[in-house]
Design a protein around this motif. Sequence first.
Motif, short mmCIF file in Angstrom:
data_model
loop_
_atom_site.label_atom_id
_atom_site.label_comp_id
_atom_site.label_asym_id
_atom_site.label_seq_id
_atom_site.Cartn_x
_atom_site.Cartn_y
_atom_site.Cartn_z
N ASP A 184 48.96 -25.14 6.32
CA ASP A 184 47.95 -25.62 7.26
C ASP A 184 46.60 -24.93 7.01
O ASP A 184 45.94 -24.45 7.93
CB ASP A 184 48.44 -25.36 8.70
N LEU A 185 46.23 -24.84 5.75
CA LEU A 185 44.98 -24.18 5.39
C LEU A 185 43.79 -25.06 5.78
O LEU A 185 43.85 -26.27 5.67
CB LEU A 185 44.94 -23.89 3.89
N ASN A 186 42.72 -24.41 6.27
CA ASN A 186 41.52 -25.19 6.56
C ASN A 186 40.27 -24.63 5.86
O ASN A 186 39.17 -25.10 6.06
CB ASN A 186 41.30 -25.32 8.07
N ARG A 187 40.46 -23.60 5.05
CA ARG A 187 39.39 -23.12 4.16
C ARG A 187 40.07 -22.73 2.85
O ARG A 187 41.21 -22.23 2.87
CB ARG A 187 38.69 -21.86 4.69
N VAL A 188 39.36 -22.92 1.75
CA VAL A 188 39.95 -22.54 0.46
C VAL A 188 38.95 -21.68 -0.33
O VAL A 188 37.76 -21.99 -0.40
CB VAL A 188 40.35 -23.78 -0.36
N VAL A 189 39.48 -20.59 -0.88
CA VAL A 189 38.68 -19.75 -1.77
C VAL A 189 39.38 -19.73 -3.13
O VAL A 189 40.58 -19.49 -3.20
CB VAL A 189 38.56 -18.30 -1.22
N LEU A 234 35.28 -29.76 -9.18
CA LEU A 234 36.71 -30.02 -9.35
C LEU A 234 37.48 -29.60 -8.11
O LEU A 234 38.28 -30.37 -7.55
CB LEU A 234 37.21 -29.26 -10.58
N PHE A 235 37.23 -28.37 -7.65
CA PHE A 235 37.98 -27.87 -6.50
C PHE A 235 37.59 -28.61 -5.22
O PHE A 235 38.43 -28.84 -4.35
CB PHE A 235 37.77 -26.35 -6.36
N ARG A 236 36.32 -28.97 -5.13
CA ARG A 236 35.91 -29.73 -3.95
C ARG A 236 36.66 -31.05 -3.89
O ARG A 236 37.09 -31.49 -2.82
CB ARG A 236 34.41 -29.98 -4.00
N ALA A 237 36.81 -31.69 -5.05
CA ALA A 237 37.54 -32.95 -5.08
C ALA A 237 38.99 -32.74 -4.64
O ALA A 237 39.56 -33.56 -3.92
CB ALA A 237 37.49 -33.55 -6.49
N THR A 238 39.56 -31.59 -5.05
CA THR A 238 40.94 -31.29 -4.65
C THR A 238 41.04 -31.17 -3.13
O THR A 238 41.99 -31.67 -2.52
CB THR A 238 41.39 -29.98 -5.33
N LEU A 239 40.04 -30.53 -2.52
CA LEU A 239 40.05 -30.42 -1.07
C LEU A 239 40.00 -31.80 -0.41
O LEU A 239 40.73 -32.08 0.54
CB LEU A 239 38.85 -29.57 -0.59
N ARG A 240 39.14 -32.64 -0.94
CA ARG A 240 39.01 -33.99 -0.36
C ARG A 240 40.33 -34.73 -0.47
O ARG A 240 40.74 -35.43 0.46
CB ARG A 240 37.93 -34.79 -1.10
N GLU A 241 40.99 -34.55 -1.61
CA GLU A 241 42.27 -35.23 -1.79
C GLU A 241 43.32 -34.70 -0.82
O GLU A 241 44.27 -35.40 -0.50
CB GLU A 241 42.76 -35.06 -3.24
N ALA A 242 43.13 -33.47 -0.36
CA ALA A 242 44.08 -32.89 0.58
C ALA A 242 43.64 -33.11 2.03
O ALA A 242 44.22 -32.55 2.94
CB ALA A 242 44.24 -31.41 0.30
N GLY A 243 42.59 -33.90 2.21
CA GLY A 243 42.16 -34.21 3.57
C GLY A 243 41.30 -33.13 4.22
O GLY A 243 41.19 -33.06 5.44
N LEU A 244 40.69 -32.28 3.40
CA LEU A 244 39.77 -31.28 3.95
C LEU A 244 38.35 -31.65 3.55
O LEU A 244 38.12 -32.16 2.46
CB LEU A 244 40.08 -29.89 3.38
N GLU A 251 34.98 -31.23 1.89
CA GLU A 251 34.80 -30.51 0.63
C GLU A 251 33.93 -29.26 0.76
O GLU A 251 33.91 -28.42 -0.14
CB GLU A 251 34.23 -31.43 -0.43
N TYR A 252 33.20 -29.16 1.87
CA TYR A 252 32.34 -27.98 2.02
C TYR A 252 33.08 -26.78 2.59
O TYR A 252 32.49 -25.73 2.80
CB TYR A 252 31.12 -28.32 2.88
N LEU A 253 34.36 -26.95 2.85
CA LEU A 253 35.14 -25.83 3.37
C LEU A 253 35.70 -25.02 2.21
O LEU A 253 36.83 -24.55 2.24
CB LEU A 253 36.26 -26.37 4.27
N PHE A 254 34.91 -24.91 1.18
CA PHE A 254 35.36 -24.30 -0.06
C PHE A 254 34.35 -23.27 -0.56
O PHE A 254 33.16 -23.47 -0.46
CB PHE A 254 35.55 -25.39 -1.12
N GLU A 255 34.86 -22.18 -1.08
CA GLU A 255 33.98 -21.16 -1.63
C GLU A 255 34.62 -20.56 -2.89
O GLU A 255 35.83 -20.48 -3.00
CB GLU A 255 33.75 -20.05 -0.57
#
Lengths: 255, 1000
Positions: free
Chosen positions: B504-509, B521-531, B533-537
């Motif tokens: 149940d992650l809601n931010r990814v580093v 690339l990682f932003r796209a992965t977040l979008r694919e997981a329903g997050l 894309e700006y919740l990424f650092e």
Amino acid sequence: MTDFEPKIIGFLCNWCSYAGADLAGVSRIQYPTNLRIIRVMCSGRVDPALPLGFLAEGADGVMITGCHIGDCHYIDGNLHAKRKYGLLERLVAKAGLEPGRIMLDWVSASEGQRFADIVTGFTDQVRELGPNPAVTDPCVKLNLMAAKAAAAEYRLRALVGKEEKLVTEGNVYGEEMTQEEFDRIMEEVVETEFTRNKIRLILSVKPMSVKGLSAETGIDSRIILDHVVALRQRGWVDLHEVQGNSPVYRAMEVQ
Amino acid sequence: MKAVGAVLVLGGGIAGIQASLDLADAGFKVYLMDKEPTIGGVMTQLDKTFPTNDCAMCILAPKLVGAGRHPNVELLTYTEIVELKGEEGDFTATLKRKARRIDPEKCTGCGDCARKCPVEAIDEYNMGMAKRSSAYIKYPQAVPLIATIDKSKCIGCGICAEVCKAEAVVYDEEDVTFELNIGSVILAPGFEAFDPSTLTEYGYGRYPNVVTSMEFERILSATGPYRGTVLRPSDGDLPKKVAFLQCIGSRDERVGNSYCSGVCCMYAMKEAVIAQEHNPGLEATIFFMDLRAFGKEFDDYYIRAEKEHGVRFIRSRVASTRQVPGSRDILLSYVEDGEVKEESFDIVVLSVGLNPPHDSAELSDAVGIELNRHGFAKTSLFKPLETSRPGVYVCGAFQGPKDIPDSVAQASGAAAKASKGIAQERGKLITKVEYPAEKDVAGVEPRVGVFVCHCGINIGGVVDVPDVVEYARTLPGVAYAEQNLYTCSQDTQDKIKENILEYDLNRVVVASCTPRTHEPLFRATLREAGLNEYLFEMANIRDQCSWVHMHQHEAATEKAKGLVRMAVAKARLLKPLEKPVIKTTPVALVIGGGLSGMTSALEIADQGYEVHLVEKAGELGGNLRHIKYVPTGENPEEELWKLVERVSGHPNIEVHLGTQLADAHGYIGNFESTLVSERGETVVNHGVAIIATGGVEYKPTEYLYGSEGVMTQFELEAKLHKGYKPDTVVMIQCVGSRCEERTYCSRVCCTGAVTNALRIKETNPDADIYVLYKDMRTYGFKEDYYREAADRGVIFIRYTDEDKPIVEEQGGLRVTVTDPVLREKVAIPADAVVLAAAILPSEDNAKLAGMFKVPLSKDGFFLEAHMKLRPLDFATDGVFLAGLAHGPKTLDECISQASGAAARALTILSQPTIEVDGAIAKVDEDRCSGCRMCEHVCEFNAIEMVEDEEGKVRSHVIPEVCKGCGVCVATCPSGAITAGHFTDTEILSQIITALQEVEA
């Protein structure tokens, strides 16, 4: 030079040669006292860097003996010894040392006499050559140290490690490789690695310019510059300062 | 006719990349093919670029990444074309993909194979001045970032397979031949530098200190063999004196290259200036015949090189070099002012020309096109982008030697051409990515997932990755942490998605490499997981940690922990951002009805979009109306009428004659302009605007202009057209150009003079024609006409600014000029004195610039977004430029630019909506004092001042226009603006955690 007695180091494999030497003892077969024996489990253990190190430190001769081909306790360890010895020969030649100061031969556990003969012959041979010039000539010593460092390099070790397979089974593309082809490649790599390590050693003592290195080594400054480019790429050498018009380089500490 | 909505672009240099991006953005599938293992071409090897001295790689890398990541672009590297069958709209290309022996799906570009390969080869990227291994990556920023095994050097030892942790090595891979179905083809194979080893007199290959300009480019580069310090190849010393010899392999019929390579004068000056910058005290000398600085603001560069940087220019062609025995200095003998001189130099750079690719004959066979007599693609003046085979287009240096901006403009032009025949297939072959609905994270406690990458051994070999993972688990807000061998690999993307759901992650580093290449690339992965894309650092623990602290394992591990801690701290505060979606009006406004404007209008209208073409005059045609002769023999009048006819009769074009723009406002996709004419005002809504307002001929005040017999080249053309047959003609070049008031070169006049001279000779072979010039700038293939004119007896006499020709009227015209060879004055009685009058910017430019909020150059022409890579764009999105509005240029160059501007416009017109970055500025209107400081600093005109109900003026950021740079945020005295994704709180959290680290 008549009273010169050479210091000789011998690497003997545990299973054949060392046993052969013991047999010479049991049989009371006499041979010169110059040899100091180092026991290794297999002649294939003799990393070319080891004999080169001894030679750099002033040993007058290094002999390596193993089991006869086909008899190795570790299946093919002595074949590896032979390949590694090939590199040792090349590097000794690069360093400008007489080829007669090193030898590789095979002695079985039952060849006490043969062992004594080999030691005697090699001792005479080295005595004839006289003292290791590395003791008095810093250039030779430097060359040997460079050779030792080159022998410790990944590129050379990898090639030697692959030699047996490449020349007997062919390469990964299923293409055959003759010994001559391999030797040509090897010679090229030995030359570059030796020279680069030599440059690095010189620079670790004293920062120098390309021209200075050229004068020191007698190698064309253009080729020296190519090596400096490669050494900088590897992070072994860096710019130290500029003296007049000449950038001066220093060796980097490498962990 | 069947049409396929896909285009094959042959050649992945800057031209091929630009063409691909324009096509892909306009909804076509693009196959971008290159015979090299990576795209990028020659530009990747350049150090800096003239005239801005921008770092070539810095400006190119984003384009490389853009092409590599574009969903509609498929890269076909290490591939060659075998055959092209079929016809326009429906081709079948047979391609051969050479065995790379590395699985591109598995290779992560870590470079371990290259480092462990025992075999060295010549590094072509460094022009042979360094070594690479047989398993190699051509350069660090390569796209795709995949290793290649050079079979010609590989000994097959098998070590790379053993060290490759990704198991990507495939020794038994073979060449694969496959077919592609495409609608059009664009050829952009570029050029090859001339090889001077055949010119033995220059000693190249024999004397180590004689190098080519391409080698010198690598010498100058910080990534080159000498790390950017200029060294003498013979002994590594710092050179004091460097000479550049121009026209090596150019303007030289002995080597078969009669043409001028067009770029060498500029690159030599650039290399000279940069060399002096890199090695203070270095003296650079350029030996040249004519200094051809004909491009936009190039003469300013020339002036600065000479006056500010002290580069020495010697007008002399050096015939040979000699090596001084011992020192290996290079001795040059040359003639200057009639005297033979000798001088020795440390390094001699041969400014080598541009050859067509060595395999251009094979290429032309495979593709079925004709080459011109120089071996470049055959095109014609009015169809500069079309090859002899319909549906096959060309751009860049393969069409003729040219510099980067001209290549880029042509590339866009070729994109317009290539998409025309398949316009109805737009959008049919591209991939549309669908993402799941985004999870609402508002008010939810942050649960951060941390993924730490080993990058093979690139990070793991230095940083203790398991230790960093353990540490990450202790950080506040971290719900999950793990390590990956390669976080960027496809299987890890799937794993990240699973972990997002499972924990149940809601931010990814991600702690790995640089966000500049991997964040998308990682932003796209977040979008694919329903997050969102700006919740990424990202924490850059490779490029900025393990790679730079290779021998400090502990310190590097500590630093990596610190970087992860900072990233986590920021991640916890990240907020989901929405990407503004712009609706676009599929209508174009083209301002200017000359050759450029009409060409742009037709390109757009032909692809089915509505165009309003505004022309100030009462008729279409602009300057083309004055052109009666062209050197290539076409009839410009006929071409003009064909164009006017097509434009006037086009159902999608509404022509507004005698009309001017009164007002324009709005932004990309949504402009509103007011047109005024005698008939009144009309308001036009449009999505894009193309400025093609042309230029005007200078009315000379010098050389007795206005007197009988003194005329401009345009006026001469008009007279010749009516049968005028003068016996003695003196042409004076650079009238109003390259002077104090106007430093720029008008680019077309040298060729114009030669054309008209040839025209006179045609009707009157005995006519005496004199051309008085400063530098003959008949660049490219135009050099052939210059030679022809000289062969036919036209006399060329060079004059200088200090000693200009004098025109007198004493019962007839008489021109006095100093002959530089004889070094004495000669007086020429003339029937006609023809002045090459400058091209001036249109007087309406300032007004128009104000309306569209776009800048003008110091010379009064429109100033593009970037002189090198965005020649047709403005910093203001949705506004483009073409033709003389950009600067003086020839007809074919206007056409290329105009088609190119249309292609740029089509990338917007073809999309009903455009999604832009969500990380933008936002104004808190309650805190805004209305001081307008943000408006002043915004480079993109993204701020509008809006009056509220109380009559107070407040700043408002137009989200569709804002680029998210944050300058306004840092400027606002009231602290009323926040920068999305880079808020003060977010940045502060990073600083605080960074400081904690220091204290610890």
